[in-house]
Design an enzyme around this catalytic site. Structure first.
Site, mmCIF file in Angstrom:
data_model
loop_
_atom_site.group_PDB
_atom_site.id
_atom_site.type_symbol
_atom_site.label_atom_id
_atom_site.label_comp_id
_atom_site.label_asym_id
_atom_site.label_seq_id
_atom_site.Cartn_x
_atom_site.Cartn_y
_atom_site.Cartn_z
ATOM 1 N N SER A 52 0.622 -1.285 -0.006
ATOM 2 C CA SER A 52 0.013 0.156 0.078
ATOM 3 C C SER A 52 0.779 1.181 -0.019
ATOM 4 O O SER A 52 0.369 2.407 -0.335
ATOM 5 C CB SER A 52 -0.815 0.072 1.137
ATOM 6 N N ASP A 82 -8.690 -6.069 11.837
ATOM 7 C CA ASP A 82 -9.075 -6.052 13.191
ATOM 8 C C ASP A 82 -8.072 -7.329 13.814
ATOM 9 O O ASP A 82 -7.602 -7.137 14.954
ATOM 10 C CB ASP A 82 -10.393 -6.621 13.468
ATOM 11 N N HIS A 107 -14.078 0.192 14.440
ATOM 12 C CA HIS A 107 -14.791 -0.842 14.866
ATOM 13 C C HIS A 107 -14.245 -1.376 16.310
ATOM 14 O O HIS A 107 -13.123 -1.227 16.570
ATOM 15 C CB HIS A 107 -14.393 -2.084 14.069
HETATM 16 N N1 LIG Z 1 -13.947 -2.767 5.380
HETATM 17 C C1 LIG Z 1 -14.714 -1.654 5.456
HETATM 18 O O1 LIG Z 1 -15.186 -1.189 4.734
HETATM 19 C C2 LIG Z 1 -14.941 -1.416 6.975
HETATM 20 C C3 LIG Z 1 -16.214 -0.690 7.373
HETATM 21 C C4 LIG Z 1 -16.302 -0.144 8.785
HETATM 22 C C5 LIG Z 1 -15.298 -0.647 9.557
HETATM 23 N N2 LIG Z 1 -14.075 -1.108 9.164
HETATM 24 C C6 LIG Z 1 -12.908 -1.176 10.268
HETATM 25 O O2 LIG Z 1 -11.887 -0.497 9.633
HETATM 26 C C7 LIG Z 1 -10.691 -1.424 9.980
HETATM 27 C C8 LIG Z 1 -9.841 -1.455 8.924
HETATM 28 O O3 LIG Z 1 -10.346 -2.439 7.972
HETATM 29 P P1 LIG Z 1 -10.255 -2.445 6.700
HETATM 30 O O4 LIG Z 1 -11.365 -3.333 5.882
HETATM 31 O O5 LIG Z 1 -10.003 -0.859 5.884
HETATM 32 O O6 LIG Z 1 -8.897 -3.313 6.580
HETATM 33 P P2 LIG Z 1 -8.113 -3.503 4.947
HETATM 34 O O7 LIG Z 1 -8.763 -3.002 3.777
HETATM 35 O O8 LIG Z 1 -7.667 -4.938 5.108
HETATM 36 O O9 LIG Z 1 -6.639 -2.506 5.264
HETATM 37 C C9 LIG Z 1 -5.653 -3.085 5.755
HETATM 38 C C10 LIG Z 1 -4.551 -1.921 5.347
HETATM 39 O O10 LIG Z 1 -3.744 -2.152 6.456
HETATM 40 C C11 LIG Z 1 -2.160 -2.112 6.350
HETATM 41 N N3 LIG Z 1 -1.527 -3.079 7.205
HETATM 42 C C12 LIG Z 1 -1.451 -4.309 7.335
HETATM 43 N N4 LIG Z 1 -0.411 -4.636 8.385
HETATM 44 C C13 LIG Z 1 -0.040 -3.179 8.816
HETATM 45 C C14 LIG Z 1 1.026 -2.978 9.700
HETATM 46 N N5 LIG Z 1 1.604 -3.781 10.429
HETATM 47 N N6 LIG Z 1 1.220 -1.437 9.721
HETATM 48 C C15 LIG Z 1 0.816 -0.523 8.871
HETATM 49 N N7 LIG Z 1 -0.375 -1.095 8.142
HETATM 50 C C16 LIG Z 1 -0.706 -2.526 7.842
HETATM 51 C C17 LIG Z 1 -2.420 -3.006 4.983
HETATM 52 O O11 LIG Z 1 -1.152 -2.699 4.112
HETATM 53 P P3 LIG Z 1 -1.015 -3.824 2.827
HETATM 54 O O12 LIG Z 1 -2.171 -4.221 2.206
HETATM 55 O O13 LIG Z 1 0.075 -2.991 2.190
HETATM 56 O O14 LIG Z 1 -0.077 -5.013 3.614
HETATM 57 C C18 LIG Z 1 -3.740 -2.179 4.278
HETATM 58 O O15 LIG Z 1 -3.450 -1.029 3.754
HETATM 59 C C19 LIG Z 1 -11.131 -2.687 10.828
HETATM 60 O O16 LIG Z 1 -11.267 -1.994 12.258
HETATM 61 C C20 LIG Z 1 -12.702 -2.723 10.322
HETATM 62 O O17 LIG Z 1 -13.446 -3.310 11.294
HETATM 63 C C21 LIG Z 1 -13.915 -1.517 7.907
#
Ligand SMILES: NC(=O)c1ccc[n+]([C@@H]2O[C@H](COP(=O)([O-])OP(=O)(O)OC[C@H]3O[C@@H](n4cnc5c(N)ncnc54)[C@H](OP(=O)(O)O)[C@@H]3O)[C@@H](O)[C@H]2O)c1
Length: 328
Positions: A52, A82, A107
């Protein structure tokens, strides 16, 4: 429960805050873009090998190692998956925290289940958009209101709530609808809703219905349009006009059939299972399974994902997608 709409002239506590967004995925990217368009000062925090990283830089953000971003910021938004939050928090974030900073989650899972807890003097807030990142971004650019759940976990500064509201305004723009809740309520209802209705129950219902129709000799395309494509239209009517409003907009035939058959499908046995699932989520059973699976490397999770790829729904989607792309 308090429910209200934020006014554009509400005090903006984000103005003087340095915001670090840790993670640039679904929520991280959308929230970062919306905050920047709201005129806020932000930095993205990632790990050095993160795929990313390049995307965030190409989209004009300054990116730091996540530990450096934590040191730089006043408000640290943990927007990584999470199941990874506890380890990242423990190893990278917590050792660098200082009094007066605030942690933000989208969340309540990690905090509610005791997997992450900020030290004395550090506030904890939750601003959970009720929608995926892509829709959060679209709603912002189209100036549409979006609901947010807001909760306060720790409030040493006395400013946790106004800061949470300012953040919701910053990522949601005008007309944001706020529901004040607790970490517990958001976590349990979110997990229950995802598993029983949105991503589990509805999807299994659709998969089963399409399989029954195709096994009976009907074409997968027809089954797809009826059970998947139209589902989107009906859910849209339901959320825009309410239950009675949706019923008014469908044929009498569809409405009467629904009254007779719906309760046969979702019967007392299904409700009993729903209650079992709710109890398991509350006890932390699902959280334990997820964290154990994460520690083992997530192999079972990836296997289940792979297995589903060959489902008739995916095969049919691949054939139909050139004709129905654009309808989200
Ligand atoms: N999905 C939704 O739309 C949604 C809706 C409401 C709430 N939420 C909440 O939002 C939060 C994030 O969820 P998400 O769905 O957005 O996650 P996601 O799309 O899976 O995003 C993960 C991000 O975190 C990065 N990452 C992984 N390990 C890391 C580290 N050690 N240090 C820094 N960055 C790191 C990843 O980088 P790489 O990919 O480059 O490894 C990626 O950019 C969660 O708490 C979820 O419950 C999500």
């Amino acid at each position: 429960m308090k429910l209200y709409r934020l006014k554009p002239d509400a005090p903006d506590l984000l103005e003087k805050k340095r915001v670090a967004i840790i993670g640039y995925g679904n929520q991280g990217r959308a929230q970062a873009l919306n905050l920047r368009d709201s005129g806020k000062q932000i930095i993205i925090g990632l790990y050095p090998e993160s795929p990313s990283w390049r995307r965030a830089e190409e989209e004009g953000f300054q990116v730091l190692r996540d530990g450096e971003a934590v040191e730089w910021a006043d408000l640290i938004c943990i927007l990584v998956p999470d199941e990874k939050q506890p380890q990242i928090f423990q190893e990278v974030i917590k050792p660098r925290l200082r009094k007066g900073q605030t942690i933000l989650l989208a969340h309540g899972f990690s905090f509610h289940f005791g997997l992450l807890s900020p030290p004395e003097g550090v506030d904890l807030i939750m601003v959970a958009p009720k929608g995926p990142g892509q829709l959060l971004r679209e709603a912002f650019t189209k100036k549409m209101g979006l609901p947010f759940l807001v909760a306060i976990g720790r409030d040493f500064s006395g400013e946790a709530k106004p800061l949470a509201l300012s953040y919701a305004q910053g990522i949601g723009g005008q007309g944001v609808v706020i529901v004040e809740t607790t970490f517990e309520e958001e976590t349990i209802t979110d997990l229950f809703g995802e598993q029983v209705v949105l991503c589990g129950g509805v999807v299994e219902l659709v998969k089963s219905a399409v399989e029954v129709l195709t096994e009976a000799g009907f074409s997968p395309e027809n089954a797809y349009f009826e059970c998947v494509y139209e589902l989107g239209l009906i859910v849209d009517l339901l959320s825009r006009y309410g239950l009675a409003g949706m019923r008014e907009r469908i044929s009498n035939l569809a409405e009467y059939g629904a009254y007779l058959t719906g309760p046969r499908i979702i019967d007392k046995r299904v409700r009993k299972k729903m209650k079992e699932v709710l109890a398991e989520i509350r006890e932390g059973k699902f959280a334990n399974i997820l964290m154990k699976e994460t520690k083992k490397g997530g192999g079972k999770y990836l296997l289940l994902r792979e297995e589903e790829k060959e489902n008739v729904l995916n095969q049919t989607w691949r054939r139909l997608s050139p004709f129905i792309k654009g309808r989200a």
